[in-house]
Design a protein around this motif. Sequence first.
Motif, PDB file in Angstrom:
ATOM      1  N   GLY A 267     -13.367  11.555 -38.879  1.00 32.19           N
ATOM      2  CA  GLY A 267     -13.854  10.577 -39.835  1.00 32.19           C
ATOM      3  C   GLY A 267     -12.690  10.142 -40.714  1.00 32.19           C
ATOM      4  N   ASP A 268     -12.996   9.414 -41.746  1.00 32.95           N
ATOM      5  CA  ASP A 268     -11.966   9.021 -42.724  1.00 32.95           C
ATOM      6  C   ASP A 268     -12.650   8.945 -44.080  1.00 32.95           C
ATOM      7  N   ARG A 269     -12.669  10.076 -44.752  1.00 30.89           N
ATOM      8  CA  ARG A 269     -13.368  10.184 -46.033  1.00 30.89           C
ATOM      9  C   ARG A 269     -12.783   9.227 -47.067  1.00 30.89           C
ATOM     10  N   ALA A 270     -11.453   9.149 -47.119  1.00 31.12           N
ATOM     11  CA  ALA A 270     -10.805   8.295 -48.123  1.00 31.12           C
ATOM     12  C   ALA A 270     -11.121   6.820 -47.876  1.00 31.12           C
ATOM     13  N   LEU A 271     -11.058   6.394 -46.612  1.00 38.25           N
ATOM     14  CA  LEU A 271     -11.356   4.999 -46.304  1.00 38.25           C
ATOM     15  C   LEU A 271     -12.825   4.698 -46.578  1.00 38.25           C
ATOM     16  N   ALA A 272     -13.707   5.628 -46.257  1.00 39.40           N
ATOM     17  CA  ALA A 272     -15.127   5.426 -46.544  1.00 39.40           C
ATOM     18  C   ALA A 272     -15.354   5.231 -48.033  1.00 39.40           C
ATOM     19  N   GLU A 273     -14.696   6.027 -48.864  1.00 38.95           N
ATOM     20  CA  GLU A 273     -14.830   5.874 -50.314  1.00 38.95           C
ATOM     21  C   GLU A 273     -14.285   4.524 -50.774  1.00 38.95           C
TER      22      GLU A 273
ATOM     23  N   SER B  84     -19.642  -2.057 -52.593  1.00 34.75           N
ATOM     24  CA  SER B  84     -20.736  -1.610 -53.473  1.00 34.75           C
ATOM     25  C   SER B  84     -21.827  -0.910 -52.673  1.00 34.75           C
ATOM     26  N   LEU B  85     -21.406  -0.004 -51.794  1.00 38.19           N
ATOM     27  CA  LEU B  85     -22.331   0.764 -50.978  1.00 38.19           C
ATOM     28  C   LEU B  85     -22.178   2.252 -51.277  1.00 38.19           C
ATOM     29  N   PRO B  86     -23.274   3.001 -51.269  1.00 41.74           N
ATOM     30  CA  PRO B  86     -23.162   4.454 -51.444  1.00 41.74           C
ATOM     31  C   PRO B  86     -22.429   5.092 -50.262  1.00 41.74           C
ATOM     32  N   VAL B  87     -21.781   6.213 -50.529  1.00 41.78           N
ATOM     33  CA  VAL B  87     -21.107   6.980 -49.484  1.00 41.78           C
ATOM     34  C   VAL B  87     -21.674   8.394 -49.484  1.00 41.78           C
ATOM     35  N   PHE B  88     -22.196   8.811 -48.327  1.00 42.19           N
ATOM     36  CA  PHE B  88     -22.751  10.148 -48.197  1.00 42.19           C
ATOM     37  C   PHE B  88     -21.761  11.028 -47.435  1.00 42.19           C
ATOM     38  N   ASP B  89     -21.596  12.250 -47.904  1.00 42.57           N
ATOM     39  CA  ASP B  89     -20.754  13.228 -47.214  1.00 42.57           C
ATOM     40  C   ASP B  89     -21.574  13.833 -46.079  1.00 42.57           C
ATOM     41  N   HIS B  90     -21.631  13.118 -44.978  1.00 43.68           N
ATOM     42  CA  HIS B  90     -22.478  13.525 -43.860  1.00 43.68           C
ATOM     43  C   HIS B  90     -21.805  13.116 -42.559  1.00 43.68           C
ATOM     44  N   GLY B  91     -21.820  14.001 -41.578  1.00 41.82           N
ATOM     45  CA  GLY B  91     -21.177  13.712 -40.304  1.00 41.82           C
ATOM     46  C   GLY B  91     -22.162  13.638 -39.161  1.00 41.82           C
ATOM     47  N   GLY B  92     -21.664  13.226 -38.007  1.00 44.73           N
ATOM     48  CA  GLY B  92     -22.477  13.147 -36.805  1.00 44.73           C
ATOM     49  C   GLY B  92     -22.551  11.743 -36.260  1.00 44.73           C
TER      50      GLY B  92
ATOM     51  N   ASP C  46      -9.836   9.711 -30.581  1.00 45.23           N
ATOM     52  CA  ASP C  46      -8.723   9.796 -31.524  1.00 45.23           C
ATOM     53  C   ASP C  46      -8.755   8.691 -32.579  1.00 45.23           C
ATOM     54  N   VAL C  47      -9.838   7.945 -32.656  1.00 52.19           N
ATOM     55  CA  VAL C  47      -9.970   6.883 -33.652  1.00 52.19           C
ATOM     56  C   VAL C  47     -11.013   7.316 -34.682  1.00 52.19           C
ATOM     57  N   PRO C  48     -10.694   7.294 -35.963  1.00 56.20           N
ATOM     58  CA  PRO C  48     -11.680   7.670 -36.985  1.00 56.20           C
ATOM     59  C   PRO C  48     -12.907   6.756 -36.934  1.00 56.20           C
ATOM     60  N   VAL C  49     -14.060   7.348 -37.187  1.00 60.82           N
ATOM     61  CA  VAL C  49     -15.325   6.619 -37.146  1.00 60.82           C
ATOM     62  C   VAL C  49     -16.017   6.742 -38.499  1.00 60.82           C
ATOM     63  N   ILE C  50     -16.509   5.618 -38.994  1.00 57.73           N
ATOM     64  CA  ILE C  50     -17.302   5.596 -40.218  1.00 57.73           C
ATOM     65  C   ILE C  50     -18.633   4.917 -39.881  1.00 57.73           C
TER      66      ILE C  50
ATOM     67  N   VAL D 104     -25.806   2.574 -46.108  1.00 54.49           N
ATOM     68  CA  VAL D 104     -25.047   3.708 -46.629  1.00 54.49           C
ATOM     69  C   VAL D 104     -23.902   3.996 -45.671  1.00 54.49           C
ATOM     70  N   LEU D 105     -22.728   4.292 -46.192  1.00 54.57           N
ATOM     71  CA  LEU D 105     -21.590   4.705 -45.384  1.00 54.57           C
ATOM     72  C   LEU D 105     -21.576   6.224 -45.274  1.00 54.57           C
ATOM     73  N   LEU D 106     -21.263   6.726 -44.087  1.00 57.17           N
ATOM     74  CA  LEU D 106     -21.157   8.164 -43.879  1.00 57.17           C
ATOM     75  C   LEU D 106     -19.684   8.540 -43.866  1.00 57.17           C
ATOM     76  N   GLY D 107     -19.244   9.198 -44.944  1.00 56.38           N
ATOM     77  CA  GLY D 107     -17.839   9.538 -45.090  1.00 56.38           C
ATOM     78  C   GLY D 107     -17.619  11.031 -44.994  1.00 56.38           C
ATOM     79  N   THR D 108     -16.937  11.465 -43.960  1.00 55.52           N
ATOM     80  CA  THR D 108     -16.646  12.873 -43.764  1.00 55.52           C
ATOM     81  C   THR D 108     -15.337  12.981 -43.005  1.00 55.52           C
ATOM     82  N   ASP D 109     -14.849  14.209 -42.848  1.00 56.74           N
ATOM     83  CA  ASP D 109     -13.562  14.399 -42.170  1.00 56.74           C
ATOM     84  C   ASP D 109     -13.696  14.501 -40.657  1.00 56.74           C
ATOM     85  N   ARG D 110     -14.886  14.852 -40.158  1.00 51.52           N
ATOM     86  CA  ARG D 110     -15.033  15.104 -38.728  1.00 51.52           C
ATOM     87  C   ARG D 110     -16.472  14.837 -38.299  1.00 51.52           C
ATOM     88  N   HIS D 111     -16.615  14.272 -37.130  1.00 55.48           N
ATOM     89  CA  HIS D 111     -17.926  14.009 -36.550  1.00 55.48           C
ATOM     90  C   HIS D 111     -18.063  14.754 -35.227  1.00 55.48           C
TER      91      HIS D 111
END
Length: 281
Positions: free
Chosen positions: A90-96, A103-111, A128-132, A61-68
């Motif tokens: 984070g990078d919500r758009a890139l995660a999506e 073909s992986l689910p994306v959860f709106d979850h940070g950390g 300063d680098v987005p993390v997924i 599962v990918l964790l897509g959120t704006d901030r971790h």
Amino acid sequence: MKAMNTVFPPLFVSHGSPMIALEPGETGAFLRRLGQALDAGWGRPRAVLAISAHTTARQAVLLGTDRHEAVYDFGGFPPALSALRYDAPGDRALAEQLGETLSLPVFDHGGLDHGIWTALRYLYPDADVPVIPLTLTPHATPEQLIALGEKLQALSREGVLVLGTGSITHNLRLLTRSAITGTAAGDGVPEMPESAAFRTWFAERSAEKDWAALADYRAQAPHAVRMHPTDEHLLPWYVAAGAGGRDEAPVRLHDGVTFGALGMDAYAFGAQAPAVVKALG
């Protein structure tokens, strides 16, 4: 310095004990140099796709959120460790986008678990680098995780750094006994012969591109079960290796151990791996 290459080499780093965040030792110094080498030769990645031993799920599962924020998923350590922060975008758009492509689910979850943030605070200290994060499926076989990694190969050409983080050897019962007689940072404790034999086997099989042996390490590597009673700390290696592809030999970038049995080796994968060695000097 202008970046010479934008195809990022997938990496595996050993994070070891959470105390590496306070006591960097040789591995922390190496991670700093590695981050500087990546900046000089490849520039800043578009994002880091991080696979850790400590963020697991039944499926990838990918964790897509704006901030971790840093997650303090440990206990019994000095309060100063939990006072450290690593707040990364984070990078919500890139995660999506990646979720659709892979073909992986994306959860709106940070950390960011400690396996991720303790390594990144040396690689990219400014956060300063987005993390997924990509969750690890700890019951998957090494071969299945290599196959998952192979689906990530295109990310390296799109400016994404695939980073696996765990430990090349990991048996906490051995570490507890070693730590009693060692220094606070685990330096100066002689390495157990079993640990050295395992790490050497792994490096040699990697250099030979012996993927069959590497995938069957629990049966073929010396002292495999003693060095990994459970293998979640080694499994991220296989995802990063798959992202580099099977045509190129994995390259060991760093050879180290703390507490006598906690292997701190790091590897690079794919066609860019030799360039990382050269950049490190």
